[in-house]
Enzyme design. Structure first.
Site, PDB file in Angstrom:
ATOM      1  N   ARG A 278       0.929  -1.045  -0.002  1.00 41.65           N
ATOM      2  CA  ARG A 278      -0.088  -0.160   0.158  1.00 41.65           C
ATOM      3  C   ARG A 278       0.927   1.291  -0.064  1.00 41.65           C
ATOM      4  O   ARG A 278       0.238   2.265   0.370  1.00 41.65           O
ATOM      5  CB  ARG A 278      -0.768   0.090   1.249  1.00 41.65           C
ATOM      6  CG  ARG A 278      -1.999  -0.933   0.999  1.00 41.65           C
ATOM      7  CD  ARG A 278      -3.202  -0.985   2.055  1.00 41.65           C
ATOM      8  NE  ARG A 278      -4.176  -2.058   1.736  1.00 41.65           N
ATOM      9  CZ  ARG A 278      -4.272  -3.172   2.263  1.00 41.65           C
ATOM     10  NH1 ARG A 278      -3.083  -3.707   3.369  1.00 41.65           N
ATOM     11  NH2 ARG A 278      -5.219  -4.117   2.214  1.00 41.65           N
TER      12      ARG A 278
ATOM     13  N   LYS B  62       3.618  11.403 -10.817  1.00 39.14           N
ATOM     14  CA  LYS B  62       2.759  10.784 -11.666  1.00 39.14           C
ATOM     15  C   LYS B  62       3.268   9.685 -12.063  1.00 39.14           C
ATOM     16  O   LYS B  62       4.490   9.689 -12.650  1.00 39.14           O
ATOM     17  CB  LYS B  62       2.335  11.538 -12.880  1.00 39.14           C
ATOM     18  CG  LYS B  62       1.166  12.728 -12.604  1.00 39.14           C
ATOM     19  CD  LYS B  62       1.114  13.768 -13.894  1.00 39.14           C
ATOM     20  CE  LYS B  62       0.284  12.645 -14.812  1.00 39.14           C
ATOM     21  NZ  LYS B  62      -0.079  13.789 -16.089  1.00 39.14           N
TER      22      LYS B  62
ATOM     23  N   GLU C 283      10.866  17.866 -24.049  1.00 44.44           N
ATOM     24  CA  GLU C 283      10.130  18.287 -22.768  1.00 44.44           C
ATOM     25  C   GLU C 283      10.581  19.655 -22.244  1.00 44.44           C
ATOM     26  O   GLU C 283       9.891  20.511 -21.747  1.00 44.44           O
ATOM     27  CB  GLU C 283      10.036  17.096 -21.973  1.00 44.44           C
ATOM     28  CG  GLU C 283       9.385  16.151 -22.348  1.00 44.44           C
ATOM     29  CD  GLU C 283       8.010  16.326 -22.241  1.00 44.44           C
ATOM     30  OE1 GLU C 283       7.359  17.313 -21.812  1.00 44.44           O
ATOM     31  OE2 GLU C 283       7.162  15.225 -22.380  1.00 44.44           O
TER      32      GLU C 283
ATOM     33  N   LYS D 170       7.990  23.097 -13.960  1.00 39.75           N
ATOM     34  CA  LYS D 170       7.287  21.781 -13.443  1.00 39.75           C
ATOM     35  C   LYS D 170       7.156  21.915 -12.039  1.00 39.75           C
ATOM     36  O   LYS D 170       5.950  21.477 -11.460  1.00 39.75           O
ATOM     37  CB  LYS D 170       7.896  20.466 -13.760  1.00 39.75           C
ATOM     38  CG  LYS D 170       7.037  19.179 -13.691  1.00 39.75           C
ATOM     39  CD  LYS D 170       7.307  17.997 -14.301  1.00 39.75           C
ATOM     40  CE  LYS D 170       5.906  17.107 -13.998  1.00 39.75           C
ATOM     41  NZ  LYS D 170       6.180  16.017 -14.877  1.00 39.75           N
TER      42      LYS D 170
ATOM     43  N   GLU E 117      -3.187  17.082 -10.649  1.00 34.95           N
ATOM     44  CA  GLU E 117      -3.861  17.500 -12.037  1.00 34.95           C
ATOM     45  C   GLU E 117      -5.497  17.652 -12.207  1.00 34.95           C
ATOM     46  O   GLU E 117      -6.174  17.184 -12.862  1.00 34.95           O
ATOM     47  CB  GLU E 117      -3.726  16.419 -12.857  1.00 34.95           C
ATOM     48  CG  GLU E 117      -3.498  16.781 -14.487  1.00 34.95           C
ATOM     49  CD  GLU E 117      -2.745  15.805 -15.497  1.00 34.95           C
ATOM     50  OE1 GLU E 117      -2.275  16.155 -16.522  1.00 34.95           O
ATOM     51  OE2 GLU E 117      -2.844  14.601 -15.235  1.00 34.95           O
TER      52      GLU E 117
ATOM     53  N   ARG F  87      -2.189  22.012 -13.540  1.00 33.55           N
ATOM     54  CA  ARG F  87      -1.168  21.182 -13.814  1.00 33.55           C
ATOM     55  C   ARG F  87      -1.298  20.441 -15.315  1.00 33.55           C
ATOM     56  O   ARG F  87      -0.417  19.992 -16.117  1.00 33.55           O
ATOM     57  CB  ARG F  87      -1.097  19.821 -13.000  1.00 33.55           C
ATOM     58  CG  ARG F  87      -0.014  18.792 -13.311  1.00 33.55           C
ATOM     59  CD  ARG F  87       0.245  17.949 -12.156  1.00 33.55           C
ATOM     60  NE  ARG F  87       1.335  16.954 -12.343  1.00 33.55           N
ATOM     61  CZ  ARG F  87       1.817  16.284 -11.666  1.00 33.55           C
ATOM     62  NH1 ARG F  87       1.414  16.271 -10.334  1.00 33.55           N
ATOM     63  NH2 ARG F  87       2.687  15.263 -11.798  1.00 33.55           N
TER      64      ARG F  87
ATOM     65  N   ASN G 162       0.546  19.228 -20.284  1.00 37.59           N
ATOM     66  CA  ASN G 162       0.137  18.261 -21.285  1.00 37.59           C
ATOM     67  C   ASN G 162       0.241  18.861 -22.780  1.00 37.59           C
ATOM     68  O   ASN G 162      -0.103  18.435 -23.835  1.00 37.59           O
ATOM     69  CB  ASN G 162      -1.159  17.659 -21.187  1.00 37.59           C
ATOM     70  CG  ASN G 162      -1.054  16.596 -20.179  1.00 37.59           C
ATOM     71  OD1 ASN G 162      -0.527  15.681 -20.117  1.00 37.59           O
ATOM     72  ND2 ASN G 162      -1.909  16.852 -19.089  1.00 37.59           N
TER      73      ASN G 162
ATOM     74  N   HIS H 169       0.571  17.123 -26.152  1.00 36.44           N
ATOM     75  CA  HIS H 169       0.631  15.625 -25.800  1.00 36.44           C
ATOM     76  C   HIS H 169      -0.774  15.209 -26.317  1.00 36.44           C
ATOM     77  O   HIS H 169      -0.791  13.779 -26.445  1.00 36.44           O
ATOM     78  CB  HIS H 169       0.753  15.310 -24.347  1.00 36.44           C
ATOM     79  CG  HIS H 169       1.898  15.543 -23.559  1.00 36.44           C
ATOM     80  ND1 HIS H 169       2.694  16.770 -23.554  1.00 36.44           N
ATOM     81  CD2 HIS H 169       2.756  14.676 -23.033  1.00 36.44           C
ATOM     82  CE1 HIS H 169       3.788  16.511 -23.225  1.00 36.44           C
ATOM     83  NE2 HIS H 169       3.847  15.192 -22.788  1.00 36.44           N
TER      84      HIS H 169
ATOM     85  N   HIS I  32       0.293  11.833 -27.986  1.00 38.80           N
ATOM     86  CA  HIS I  32      -0.198  10.463 -27.606  1.00 38.80           C
ATOM     87  C   HIS I  32      -0.940   9.718 -28.915  1.00 38.80           C
ATOM     88  O   HIS I  32      -0.557   8.537 -28.739  1.00 38.80           O
ATOM     89  CB  HIS I  32      -0.893  10.478 -26.444  1.00 38.80           C
ATOM     90  CG  HIS I  32      -0.176  10.778 -25.059  1.00 38.80           C
ATOM     91  ND1 HIS I  32      -0.786  11.393 -23.742  1.00 38.80           N
ATOM     92  CD2 HIS I  32       1.108  10.822 -24.794  1.00 38.80           C
ATOM     93  CE1 HIS I  32       0.092  11.509 -23.127  1.00 38.80           C
ATOM     94  NE2 HIS I  32       1.410  11.168 -23.504  1.00 38.80           N
TER      95      HIS I  32
ATOM     96  N   HIS J 123       8.714   9.240 -27.315  1.00 40.18           N
ATOM     97  CA  HIS J 123       7.781  10.097 -26.683  1.00 40.18           C
ATOM     98  C   HIS J 123       8.158  11.644 -27.054  1.00 40.18           C
ATOM     99  O   HIS J 123       7.226  12.497 -27.354  1.00 40.18           O
ATOM    100  CB  HIS J 123       7.840  10.008 -25.219  1.00 40.18           C
ATOM    101  CG  HIS J 123       6.928  11.010 -24.561  1.00 40.18           C
ATOM    102  ND1 HIS J 123       5.598  10.724 -24.622  1.00 40.18           N
ATOM    103  CD2 HIS J 123       7.065  11.862 -23.637  1.00 40.18           C
ATOM    104  CE1 HIS J 123       4.899  11.898 -23.968  1.00 40.18           C
ATOM    105  NE2 HIS J 123       5.942  12.663 -23.341  1.00 40.18           N
TER     106      HIS J 123
END
Length: 364
Positions: free
Chosen positions: A123, A144, A186, A228, A238, A242, A246, A249, A253, A266
């Site tokens: 956990r 993330k 990035e 960031k 997010e 935030r 993206n 993206h 993506h 990427h």
């Protein structure tokens, strides 16, 4: 070494950037309470393990730490639950408990997967990000973590902040040129969404970055992480600002998904996506035309693509964009620019506008 701090509602942690920082790891771990009685597990991939994994494990053992290591096949294809299950099995066999610490040694795939293992093992246990690629300066910060599903990228995941991030710019010299260029996408994104002066700095120092100047790389990574950090500190999970991270993206993506992650890195896909987003911004938000020119010129200087050459069917690309995590109610959603350094989320974009953009950034 340069250091900056990320403050979130759940955790405050440091990002250390510079030359030879991996050699400082025992001292840095002690500063965050990782004493020698806590077992460590290095999680890395088959590309990084022979370069840095074994030497890192040996150096930490020489300092008195109990250190295990588990290695999975390099590549985006490994970012799935089957690999997670095997890695967790190795953690159990080594005897990791709730006081243990995961060391995520590698690029973005390693950081995402190892972070997800840390977030779910018993956990949740602590982890430290040790990025070995330039691209990972983005993914290693912000908490993330996750893996892919057959239907989309990063659909299985969590928010789990690291204990710290330690970035050694010396390891970047082992990267192929294509991976260096990919990581700079990035860096460029952080500049384009936030800071015109950073855009100007990248324009001025592009060749030195491509030549892997340690001083310039340290500065670029520091400034990218500053952006960031500022965003994540305001919006850890997010739910608002935030999402601007993206930028590029949505198209990026989609290009990755339709190609099965086999054609573009990427960073390359995001670069093409930013070229598309700049054009969409001019048409939909009335952004100045120089946005397209400055964006595309910067990406070209960093040896990044701004067009895709493959004849992929538009319906497949559009369907992938509808599944984007930013989308709500099946509406197309993009991060777009009002002007250089200022972006916002725009929902409900007409499909015809996206089709037009895709045609403009395609060489077909």
């Amino acid at each position: 070494m340069r250091t900056l701090t990320v403050n979130t509602s759940n955790q405050c942690y440091s990002i250390h950037i510079g030359r030879g920082t991996y050699q400082m790891l025992p001292r840095l771990m002690k500063e965050v309470g990782v004493e020698k009685d806590r077992k460590l597990m290095v999680i890395t991939d088959s590309s990084v393990a022979p370069l840095y994994g074994q030497s890192l494990q040996a150096s930490l053992r020489a300092e008195g730490y109990q250190v295990g290591m588990t290695v999975f096949p390099a590549g985006e294809e490994s970012k799935n639950l089957s690999v997670v299950e095997r890695v967790i099995g190795d953690c159990l066999q080594f005897g990791l408990d709730r006081s243990s610490v995961v060391l995520a040694l590698g690029g973005g795939v390693v950081g995402d997967l190892a972070g997800f293992v840390a977030a779910t093992y018993m956990r949740g246990i602590p982890f430290i990000q040790l990025p070995t690629t330039l691209l990972a300066h983005d993914s290693s910060v912000g908490g993330k973590v996750g893996v892919n599903h057959a239907l989309g990228k990063n659909y299985i995941g969590a928010f789990h902040q690291p204990l710290m991030v330690v970035f050694d710019v010396d390891v970047l010299r082992s990267l192929p040129a294509r991976q260096v260029h990919s990581g700079l996408a990035e860096v460029a994104k952080h500049a384009l969404i936030w800071d015109v002066s950073f855009v100007e700095w990248l324009e001025a120092h592009a060749e030195e970055l491509l030549a892997l100047s340690p001083e310039r790389l340290t500065e670029a990574i520091f400034r990218g992480c500053e952006v960031k950090s500022a965003v994540v500190s305001q919006d850890e999970k997010e739910l608002g600002i935030r999402s601007i991270l993206n930028y590029g993206h949505t198209i990026g993506h989609a290009l990755e998904a339709v190609s099965g992650y086999r054609v573009y890195t990427h960073g390359e896909a995001v670069a093409i996506g930013m070229a598309g987003a700049s054009r969409l911004s001019v048409r939909l938000l009335g952004a100045p035309g120089e946005l397209v020119d400055r964006t595309e010129q910067l990406l070209r200087r960093l040896r990044l693509p701004i067009r895709y050459a493959e004849n992929w069917p538009l319906p497949a690309l559009l369907e992938a964009m509808k599944k984007d995590k930013k989308a709500r109610g099946g509406q197309y959603t993009f991060v777009l620019s009002r002007k250089l350094g200022q972006v916002e989320m725009v929902r409900g974009i007409e499909e015809a506008e996206i089709v037009q953009t895709l045609k403009e950034i395609s060489t077909q």
